[in-house]
Design an enzyme around this catalytic site. Structure first.
Site, mmCIF file in Angstrom:
data_model
loop_
_atom_site.group_PDB
_atom_site.id
_atom_site.type_symbol
_atom_site.label_atom_id
_atom_site.label_comp_id
_atom_site.label_asym_id
_atom_site.label_seq_id
_atom_site.Cartn_x
_atom_site.Cartn_y
_atom_site.Cartn_z
ATOM 1 N N TYR A 35 0.865 -1.180 0.000
ATOM 2 C CA TYR A 35 0.000 0.000 0.000
ATOM 3 C C TYR A 35 0.896 1.223 0.000
ATOM 4 O O TYR A 35 1.877 1.292 0.748
ATOM 5 C CB TYR A 35 -0.900 0.025 1.242
ATOM 6 C CG TYR A 35 -1.695 1.300 1.377
ATOM 7 C CD1 TYR A 35 -2.981 1.387 0.858
ATOM 8 C CD2 TYR A 35 -1.154 2.424 2.000
ATOM 9 C CE1 TYR A 35 -3.710 2.563 0.955
ATOM 10 C CE2 TYR A 35 -1.883 3.603 2.096
ATOM 11 C CZ TYR A 35 -3.156 3.662 1.572
ATOM 12 O OH TYR A 35 -3.875 4.824 1.661
ATOM 13 N N GLU A 76 -3.588 7.567 -3.656
ATOM 14 C CA GLU A 76 -3.503 6.248 -3.063
ATOM 15 C C GLU A 76 -3.251 5.216 -4.155
ATOM 16 O O GLU A 76 -3.990 5.181 -5.141
ATOM 17 C CB GLU A 76 -4.838 5.962 -2.364
ATOM 18 C CG GLU A 76 -4.838 4.778 -1.456
ATOM 19 C CD GLU A 76 -6.202 4.597 -0.789
ATOM 20 O OE1 GLU A 76 -6.255 4.606 0.440
ATOM 21 O OE2 GLU A 76 -7.217 4.448 -1.501
#
Lengths: 312, 394
Positions: free
Chosen positions: B112, B200
């Site tokens: 991530y 993101e």
């Protein structure tokens, strides 16, 4: 006493020739604030509608007027630069009213103030400003003396402690303009005065925050109690609750706006959004209750909750 | 402001972040052709992804893995044929107009990588984890130690040592350290250059042969910066905003539609939220958030009433004004004029306080005969109980 501003604060307006800047300069002047002039680049040498001198730069304005505070009405693309110009000119309190400033600009301003201009305190942006109520000449009058209003709030709703029925005064800290007025109005109805009322603004990144002001109000002799109005978004209220628990002995009344707001939506203010499971009203209220604050469940109960907490 | 995944991928790609091949299509036939194109470039499978802003697309059937062109066509036809319902959409779902056909890649490891504005620190913060693929909130809950945070100096930007630190903390070795540092630098530069509020990549992946690629991307932008981000502003998809909210924007009203039946018209964002709250406290449900602002004109207030009444769920309206700079009598005149023009069939409770409230009350009193559904609220509590009672018995 009071915090941040008083009858001795000398104020200029950045953006004085704009319609909002001019309107509110006049409002502050009428209230009794020591408004000494203003700045609009390219309009130096003129005077405003009240006969106040207009300068091209903040540095000139400070040199000529001795101002130590600035009320900023500069449009969003240039507002961040205006704050730094004020700081560079020696202004110690910059009150930025402007809404819709990019958050990246504010992050850079905060960083630069900290590293290059630690003498300058920023209030705002996207805030109604700060007011230390003055003494009214008579009951109906909107003019006062001895106080200072830097901002867009209606001055006449405020009460100096010497003219309050209870002889007690509260300090008010709020992320919202109209809810600040609501708190002023309701505490006034309860016979309380206000020491100073501070709108810290609805943006996610701002200058003065709850903790800075809680510290000042705790240390201020004239402040008997504190009204703190938060809203959804971020975790500043939780941090404030931690601070209150170990540092604030005066009664604190709280309201958090946005208990019914849906997650993921921005509720008007740039900073009012519940995101990633963070920023919800309940966690803020829990933290404040645990810190011993007097929570007003309804926004209509701010005044009564405060007066009960003060035992008046 | 939100953009679609395919737009975020394009921004990342031009910033220098490697992404797998992908083609955006509007029809099932185009999806079939897109699969062939990706196959000719070496892909053995592909993912058909609905392009809507709402998250949780996979859970709602908006993301499908396909192995042939025919499967791609079928999947596309199915997704385009009906509204997509996910945990983040309204119950009736949202229409899907565009699909991304992305080349499938083999994954050795998922990471991530995100950047958010940290409000408390007052700067952007990189959030990274070697446990990618799932929602970062879940990782934060279950294994907070697996999350690495690194603040970025908003003036200076990312410093090389910070990228090195993160690369090793995430467990990259050899050439991947270099690849990751390049990817991170590109992401941070894009974030700062484009006034993003969130960026993101989830997941960022490592392929079995050691390539680092961004598989899914989400980028949000700061609405307040759009005046200097014309290219970004042009990416906005108007079909994602309800028509009522678009109309409100045109009149500089801050309006959000909700599920309840009591419409609200308020000045100030904080007071508007508090008004929703007090309706709920009295057992009602707000139909909307609406801040008319400090200098609302009669025209804007009229439009605000029209927008509120265009919601069929609305069974009553609460007007709550604390006049500051906005004077109560101006607002009262606007209410009366708007009421005449729009015509109220539902109960309308009006609470006014603040600047020029006395003349305002006289205006409201005089207009009562013309607006029979209008009720005066004496204070906030009185107004909230009157509107919930009126709607409850309607």
């Amino acid at each position: 006493m009071s915090i941040l501003v008083d009858g001795n604060t000398k104020v200029i307006t950045q953006g004085i020739t704009g319609s909002a800047g001019q309107f509110h300069t006049t409002g502050c002047l009428k209230y009794g604030t020591a408004m000494l002039g203003g700045v609009t680049p390219g309009k130096g040498g003129q005077t405003d509608e009240n006969g106040l001198p207009v300068f091209d730069t903040v540095a000139q304005a400070v040199k000529e007027t001795g101002a130590n505070a600035s009320m900023i009405f500069v449009p969003p693309p240039f507002a961040a630069d205006a704050v730094l110009e004020a700081a560079d000119a020696g202004i110690t309190l910059a009150v930025c009213i402007t809404e819709h400033i990019p958050v990246l600009d504010m992050m850079r301003v905060k960083k630069t103030l900290k590293s290059n201009f630690p003498h300058c305190t920023l209030l705002g942006p996207n805030c109604p400003g700060v007011i230390t109520p003055g003494i009214k000449h008579d009951d109906k009058d909107t003019e006062t003396h001895g106080g200072c209003k830097i901002g867009i709030m209606p001055g006449y709703i405020h009460t100096h402690v010497s003219q309050s029925k209870t002889g007690k005064a509260v300090g008010i800290i709020s992320r919202s303009g109209t809810l600040t007025y609501e708190a002023v109005w309701q505490t006034g109805q309860q016979g309380l005065g206000q020491s100073t009322c501070v709108g810290i603004g609805g943006d996610p990144v701002r200058g003065l925050n709850f903790i800075d002001l809680l510290e000042m109000f705790q240390a201020d002799d004239e402040t008997d109690g504190i009204v703190m109005i938060g809203e959804i978004g971020g975790t500043d209220e939780e941090a404030a609750a931690d601070y209150i628990k170990s540092n604030v002995t005066k009664p604190v009344t709280c309201f958090i706006a946005g208990r019914t707001a849906p997650p993921g939506r921005r509720m008007g203010h740039a900073g009012a959004i519940i995101s990633g499971g963070e920023g919800g009203a309940e966690s803020k209220l829990d933290a404040l209750r645990h810190a011993g604050c007097h929570v007003a469940e309804s926004p209509a109960d701010l005044g009564t909750t405060m007066s009960k907490a003060l035992g008046v | 402001m939100k953009i679609h995944e395919y737009q975020a991928r394009e921004l990342l790609q031009s910033a220098g972040v490697p992404v797998p091949g992908g083609i955006t299509v509007d029809t099932a036939d185009e999806a079939e052709k897109a699969f062939e194109t990706l196959k000719n470039d070496g892909a053995t499978l592909a993912v058909v992804k609905a392009q809507v802003h709402a998250g949780g697309r996979g859970k709602g059937g908006g993301v499908k893995l396909v192995k042939t062109a025919a499967e791609a066509k079928d999947a596309a036809a199915t997704i385009l044929s009906k509204n997509l319902v996910t945990p983040q959409t309204p119950p009736e779902g949202v229409p899907v107009n565009k699909l991304l056909i992305a080349a499938g890649v083999d994954i050795a490891h998922e990471y991530y990588l995100g950047i958010v504005v940290d409000r408390a620190l007052g700067c952007p913060v990189i959030i990274a984890s070697a446990e990618g693929g799932m929602a970062i909130e879940e990782v934060a809950e279950e294994n907070p130690d697996a999350i690495i945070k690194e603040p970025i100096d908003p003036v200076a930007g990312l410093r090389p040592y910070q990228a090195t630190k993160l690369a090793f903390a995430l467990g990259f070795t050899g050439d991947q350290v270099k690849q990751f540092k390049k990817t991170l630098a590109a992401l941070v530069a894009l974030f700062l250059k484009s006034d993003a509020s969130l960026a993101e990549i989830n997941p960022l992946i490592k392929t079995p042969d050691g390539q680092i690629l961004a598989i899914d991307a989400k980028i949000d932008f700061d609405d307040n910066a759009m005046f200097r981000q014309k290219d970004i502003a042009a990416l906005e998809d108007p079909t994602e905003t309800p028509e009522s909210e678009q109309r409100a924007q045109e009149h500089h009203l801050s309006y959000i539609q909700l599920d309840g039946n009591i419409g609200c018209l308020v000045n100030g964002a904080g007071l508007a939220m508090a008004t929703m709250d007090i309706i709920k406290l009295h057992g009602g449900e707000p139909a909307n958030f609406l801040d008319v602002g400090g200098s609302a004109s009669q025209e804007a207030v009229t439009e605000a009433f029209r927008i509120i009444l265009s919601d069929d769920n609305v069974k009553g309206i609460l007007v709550n004004i604390f006049g500051g700079i906005a004077k109560c009598d101006t607002i009262a005149n606007a209410i009366v004029a708007a009421a005449k023009e729009v015509g109220f069939k539902v109960p309308l409770v009006v609470r006014l306080e603040g600047t020029n409230v006395e003349p305002a009350r006289k205006i409201i009193e005089a207009a009562k005969a013309d607006i029979p559904t209008m009720i005066v609220g004496n204070d906030l509590t009185d107004a909230a109980s009157k509107i919930t009672a009126a709607v409850g018995s309607a």
